[in-house]
Design an enzyme around this catalytic site. Structure first.
Site, mmCIF file in Angstrom:
data_model
loop_
_atom_site.group_PDB
_atom_site.id
_atom_site.type_symbol
_atom_site.label_atom_id
_atom_site.label_comp_id
_atom_site.label_asym_id
_atom_site.label_seq_id
_atom_site.Cartn_x
_atom_site.Cartn_y
_atom_site.Cartn_z
ATOM 1 N N ASN A 11 -88.623 -31.217 64.124
ATOM 2 C CA ASN A 11 -87.822 -30.012 63.917
ATOM 3 C C ASN A 11 -88.012 -29.107 65.136
ATOM 4 O O ASN A 11 -89.079 -28.536 65.322
ATOM 5 C CB ASN A 11 -88.306 -29.322 62.626
ATOM 6 C CG ASN A 11 -87.602 -28.005 62.366
ATOM 7 O OD1 ASN A 11 -86.664 -27.635 63.069
ATOM 8 N ND2 ASN A 11 -88.061 -27.271 61.354
ATOM 9 N N LYS A 62 -86.591 -26.293 65.725
ATOM 10 C CA LYS A 62 -86.410 -24.865 65.419
ATOM 11 C C LYS A 62 -85.492 -24.247 66.491
ATOM 12 O O LYS A 62 -84.526 -24.881 66.884
ATOM 13 C CB LYS A 62 -87.760 -24.171 65.288
ATOM 14 C CG LYS A 62 -88.667 -24.949 64.306
ATOM 15 C CD LYS A 62 -89.895 -24.257 63.878
ATOM 16 C CE LYS A 62 -90.629 -25.142 62.875
ATOM 17 N NZ LYS A 62 -91.810 -24.541 62.317
ATOM 18 N N HIS A 73 -86.231 -25.205 54.190
ATOM 19 C CA HIS A 73 -87.377 -24.944 55.073
ATOM 20 C C HIS A 73 -87.937 -23.541 54.791
ATOM 21 O O HIS A 73 -87.182 -22.605 54.553
ATOM 22 C CB HIS A 73 -86.958 -25.066 56.546
ATOM 23 C CG HIS A 73 -88.152 -25.127 57.447
ATOM 24 N ND1 HIS A 73 -88.868 -24.011 57.801
ATOM 25 C CD2 HIS A 73 -88.784 -26.177 58.016
ATOM 26 C CE1 HIS A 73 -89.892 -24.375 58.568
ATOM 27 N NE2 HIS A 73 -89.859 -25.697 58.716
ATOM 28 N N GLU A 112 -89.043 -21.306 56.659
ATOM 29 C CA GLU A 112 -88.563 -20.228 57.536
ATOM 30 C C GLU A 112 -87.212 -19.703 57.048
ATOM 31 O O GLU A 112 -86.922 -18.515 57.159
ATOM 32 C CB GLU A 112 -88.505 -20.724 58.991
ATOM 33 C CG GLU A 112 -89.911 -20.760 59.586
ATOM 34 C CD GLU A 112 -90.146 -21.823 60.629
ATOM 35 O OE1 GLU A 112 -89.192 -22.363 61.184
ATOM 36 O OE2 GLU A 112 -91.341 -22.116 60.877
ATOM 37 N N GLU A 161 -94.607 -28.951 53.087
ATOM 38 C CA GLU A 161 -95.058 -28.155 54.229
ATOM 39 C C GLU A 161 -95.694 -26.848 53.729
ATOM 40 O O GLU A 161 -94.974 -25.874 53.463
ATOM 41 C CB GLU A 161 -93.876 -27.789 55.132
ATOM 42 C CG GLU A 161 -93.152 -28.970 55.728
ATOM 43 C CD GLU A 161 -92.373 -28.584 56.975
ATOM 44 O OE1 GLU A 161 -92.657 -29.170 58.025
ATOM 45 O OE2 GLU A 161 -91.505 -27.696 56.910
ATOM 46 N N GLY A 211 -97.312 -23.947 62.203
ATOM 47 C CA GLY A 211 -97.491 -23.245 63.479
ATOM 48 C C GLY A 211 -98.831 -22.542 63.632
ATOM 49 O O GLY A 211 -99.002 -21.726 64.527
ATOM 50 N N SER A 219 -98.517 -28.150 61.352
ATOM 51 C CA SER A 219 -99.539 -28.381 62.383
ATOM 52 C C SER A 219 -99.902 -29.853 62.569
ATOM 53 O O SER A 219 -101.058 -30.185 62.807
ATOM 54 C CB SER A 219 -100.789 -27.539 62.105
ATOM 55 O OG SER A 219 -100.486 -26.168 62.212
HETATM 56 P P1 13P Z 1 -95.425 -27.048 63.197
HETATM 57 O O1 13P Z 1 -95.580 -28.536 63.358
HETATM 58 O O2 13P Z 1 -95.116 -26.344 64.482
HETATM 59 O O3 13P Z 1 -96.586 -26.470 62.455
HETATM 60 O O4 13P Z 1 -94.132 -26.814 62.291
HETATM 61 C C1 13P Z 1 -93.970 -27.544 61.126
HETATM 62 C C2 13P Z 1 -92.599 -27.345 60.604
HETATM 63 O O5 13P Z 1 -92.228 -26.261 60.183
HETATM 64 C C3 13P Z 1 -91.671 -28.500 60.629
HETATM 65 O O6 13P Z 1 -90.534 -28.248 59.891
#
Ligand code: 13P
Length: 232
Positions: A6, A8, A86, A88, A154, A160, A190
């Site tokens: 992903n 982002k 997701h 976010e 997740e 992150g 992560s």
């Molecule tokens: P990170 O791997 O940067 O922690 O992000 C995970 C994520 O949100 C994948 O959708």
């Protein structure tokens, strides 16, 4: 195994094309499913081992939805994968379970391969696994489990941050999600090259959804090789 990246809000259209060329050459003979999710502006019609999915779309063919894209725009790139739910989008864009379920229904009905993301906050994790499972169950309540899709677990606090649950904690949740849904379950939060062997080797792990560490194509390709090696 499914290895998904992903991006982002990182990478341009040109940068994604270069990335795809490098990744494709490395994973050509992989037995895993490899998917990347670039920003909508960087979607590509890519025919190869690697699939390109969308991080988001509105549940519509087209219409008056300023700033959103629908089926018509995705069809231009033959996009067939979508991330839904997701954290976010839940936290920052305030998407609620009802709307997430609407998107889920729309895109599964239109033959998309949906990766549905669920995960708890640190506050809930601190209350123990039972509370985590209650929360995840609630996130799945409006989702039609008879549909074909993949779950990505997740935990929000692991995204992150460089912090992950213990391997036992991850596997325990993945196992319960498997039992509950009968779907493939990925772990995200992560995931790095350095911890991917342990995570991908967990008995209940069907793959990973990688954020930051997916941005470098050669590292991401190495995760794909690890998935091939630990294939269950
Ligand atoms: P990170 O791997 O940067 O922690 O992000 C995970 C994520 O949100 C994948 O959708």
């Amino acid at each position: 195994m499914i290895i998904a990246g992903n991006f982002k809000s990182f990478k341009t259209r040109e940068g994604t094309k270069e990335y795809l060329e490098k990744l494709e050459a490395e994973v050509l003979n992989s037995s895993s499913e490899v998917v990347i999710f670039p920003p909508s502006t960087a979607l590509q019609s890519w025919k190869g081992k690697v699939s390109v999915g969308t991080q988001n779309a509105y549940p519509t063919e087209n219409g008056a939805f300023t700033g959103e894209i629908g089926l018509e725009q995705l069809e231009e790139f033959q996009t067939k994968y979508i991330l839904i739910g997701h954290s976010e989008r839940r936290e920052i864009l305030k998407e609620r379970d009802k709307f997430i379920a609407e998107k889920f229904d729309f895109f599964t009905e239109n033959s998309f391969k949906v990766i549905l993301c669920i995960g708890e906050s640190l506050e809930i994790r601190r209350e123990g696994e039972e509370k985590v499972l209650e929360f995840l169950n609630r996130q799945l309540e409006k989702i039609d489990l008879s549909k074909d899709f993949v779950i990505a677990y997740e935990p929000i606090w692991a995204i992150g941050t460089g912090i992950t649950p213990t391997l036992q904690e991850i596997d325990s949740i993945l196992e319960k999600l498997h039992k509950l849904s009968g779907k493939k379950v990925l772990y995200g939060g992560s995931v790095k090259l350095s911890n991917s062997v342990e995570i991908l080797s967990l008995p209940n792990c069907d793959g990973v959804l990688v954020g930051g560490a997916s941005l470098e194509p050669l590292d991401f390709a190495k995760m794909v090789s690890i998935a091939d090696e630990v294939q269950k």
